[in-house]
Design a protein around this motif. Structure first.
Motif, short mmCIF file in Angstrom:
data_model
loop_
_atom_site.label_atom_id
_atom_site.label_comp_id
_atom_site.label_asym_id
_atom_site.label_seq_id
_atom_site.Cartn_x
_atom_site.Cartn_y
_atom_site.Cartn_z
N THR A 77 0.83 -1.20 0.00
CA THR A 77 0.00 0.00 0.00
C THR A 77 0.87 1.25 0.00
O THR A 77 2.03 1.22 0.39
CB THR A 77 -0.92 0.03 1.23
OG1 THR A 77 -0.11 0.07 2.41
CG2 THR A 77 -1.82 -1.20 1.27
N LYS A 78 0.25 2.34 -0.44
CA LYS A 78 0.99 3.60 -0.47
C LYS A 78 1.33 4.08 0.94
O LYS A 78 2.36 4.70 1.15
CB LYS A 78 0.17 4.67 -1.20
CG LYS A 78 0.14 4.46 -2.69
CD LYS A 78 -0.57 5.61 -3.36
CE LYS A 78 -0.56 5.43 -4.85
NZ LYS A 78 -1.18 6.55 -5.55
N SER A 79 0.48 3.78 1.92
CA SER A 79 0.77 4.21 3.30
C SER A 79 2.02 3.52 3.84
O SER A 79 2.83 4.13 4.53
CB SER A 79 -0.43 3.96 4.21
OG SER A 79 -0.72 2.59 4.26
N GLU A 80 2.19 2.22 3.51
CA GLU A 80 3.41 1.51 3.93
C GLU A 80 4.64 2.11 3.26
O GLU A 80 5.69 2.24 3.88
CB GLU A 80 3.31 0.03 3.58
CG GLU A 80 2.30 -0.73 4.40
CD GLU A 80 2.10 -2.15 3.89
OE1 GLU A 80 2.38 -2.41 2.70
OE2 GLU A 80 1.68 -2.99 4.70
N LEU A 81 4.50 2.46 1.98
CA LEU A 81 5.64 3.05 1.27
C LEU A 81 6.00 4.41 1.83
O LEU A 81 7.17 4.74 1.96
CB LEU A 81 5.32 3.15 -0.23
CG LEU A 81 5.16 1.82 -0.97
CD1 LEU A 81 4.68 2.06 -2.39
CD2 LEU A 81 6.46 1.06 -0.96
N ARG A 82 4.99 5.20 2.17
CA ARG A 82 5.26 6.52 2.78
C ARG A 82 5.95 6.36 4.13
O ARG A 82 6.87 7.10 4.46
CB ARG A 82 3.95 7.29 2.98
CG ARG A 82 3.51 8.02 1.76
CD ARG A 82 2.33 8.96 2.07
NE ARG A 82 1.55 9.11 0.87
CZ ARG A 82 0.38 8.53 0.62
NH1 ARG A 82 -0.19 7.79 1.55
NH2 ARG A 82 -0.24 8.71 -0.51
N LYS A 83 5.49 5.39 4.91
CA LYS A 83 6.05 5.15 6.24
C LYS A 83 7.54 4.81 6.17
O LYS A 83 8.32 5.21 7.02
CB LYS A 83 5.29 4.01 6.92
CG LYS A 83 5.21 4.13 8.42
CD LYS A 83 4.48 2.95 9.05
CE LYS A 83 3.08 2.79 8.50
NZ LYS A 83 2.35 1.68 9.13
N GLN A 84 7.93 4.04 5.14
CA GLN A 84 9.32 3.63 5.00
C GLN A 84 10.14 4.55 4.11
O GLN A 84 11.30 4.29 3.84
CB GLN A 84 9.38 2.20 4.45
CG GLN A 84 8.81 1.20 5.43
CD GLN A 84 9.01 -0.23 4.95
OE1 GLN A 84 9.64 -0.48 3.93
NE2 GLN A 84 8.48 -1.17 5.70
N GLY A 85 9.53 5.65 3.63
CA GLY A 85 10.25 6.62 2.82
C GLY A 85 10.56 6.13 1.41
O GLY A 85 11.54 6.56 0.81
N LEU A 86 9.72 5.27 0.86
CA LEU A 86 9.97 4.70 -0.46
C LEU A 86 9.03 5.26 -1.54
O LEU A 86 9.06 4.82 -2.68
CB LEU A 86 9.80 3.18 -0.41
CG LEU A 86 10.75 2.42 0.49
CD1 LEU A 86 10.33 0.97 0.62
CD2 LEU A 86 12.16 2.53 -0.06
N MET A 87 8.22 6.25 -1.18
CA MET A 87 7.21 6.75 -2.11
C MET A 87 7.83 7.40 -3.35
O MET A 87 7.36 7.18 -4.46
CB MET A 87 6.30 7.74 -1.38
CG MET A 87 5.03 8.00 -2.11
SD MET A 87 4.10 6.48 -2.28
CE MET A 87 2.57 7.09 -2.79
#
Length: 114
Positions: free
Chosen positions: A18-28
Motif C-alpha cells: 500500500t501507499k501508506s506503507e511506502l510513505r512510512k518507510q520513505g519509499l514513495m
C-alpha cells in the motif's frame, strides 16, 4: 502520478503493498519514479512498470475526452459509442495487467543458480 485502481501485490511474497506503507518507510519517491524498491514485507526488489498505467491513461483520454468531442462535433462520422467502448476496454485491460514486477539483480541470479 501513479494511478492505482486495484491493490498491488508483491510478486515475491503476495502481500499487498500500500501507499501508506511506502510513505512510512520513505519509499514513495522511488515508487513514483518507477525505480526498483524493496517490498515492505519481504525486502526483495520490485518495481511498478509503466505499461499498464499507459493503457489506463489512454483509455481515460479516449472515453472522457475524445468520445464526447466526436459526439458533439460529429467528426468523421465515427460512432462515439464505439470510441467510448474502446476507451473502456483499454481501462479494464490496463487495470487487469497492473501489477508489480520482480527485479532480479545480477548477484541474485548467481545465488539462485547455485
Amino acid at each position: 502520478m501513479s494511478l492505482i485502481l486495484s491493490p498491488l501485490r508483491c510478486p515475491w511474497c503476495q502481500q499487498a503493498v500500500t501507499k501508506s506503507e511506502l510513505r512510512k518507510q520513505g519509499l514513495m519517491k522511488t515508487y513514483l519514479a518507477r525505480q526498483a524498491f524493496p517490498c515492505p514485507h519481504c525486502q526483495k526488489s520490485v518495481t511498478l512498470p509503466e505499461r499498464a498505467e499507459t493503457l489506463i491513461s489512454s483509455g481515460l483520454f479516449i472515453a472522457v475526452i475524445l468520445a464526447p468531442l466526436f459526439y458533439y462535433y460529429q467528426w468523421l462520422f465515427a460512432d462515439p459509442r464505439l470510441l467510448f467502448s474502446l476507451g473502456l476496454a483499454l481501462i479494464i485491460t490496463g487495470a487487469l495487467f497492473q501489477k508489480l514486477q520482480k527485479v532480479i539483480e545480477p548477484n541474485e541470479s548467481d545465488n539462485e543458480q547455485e
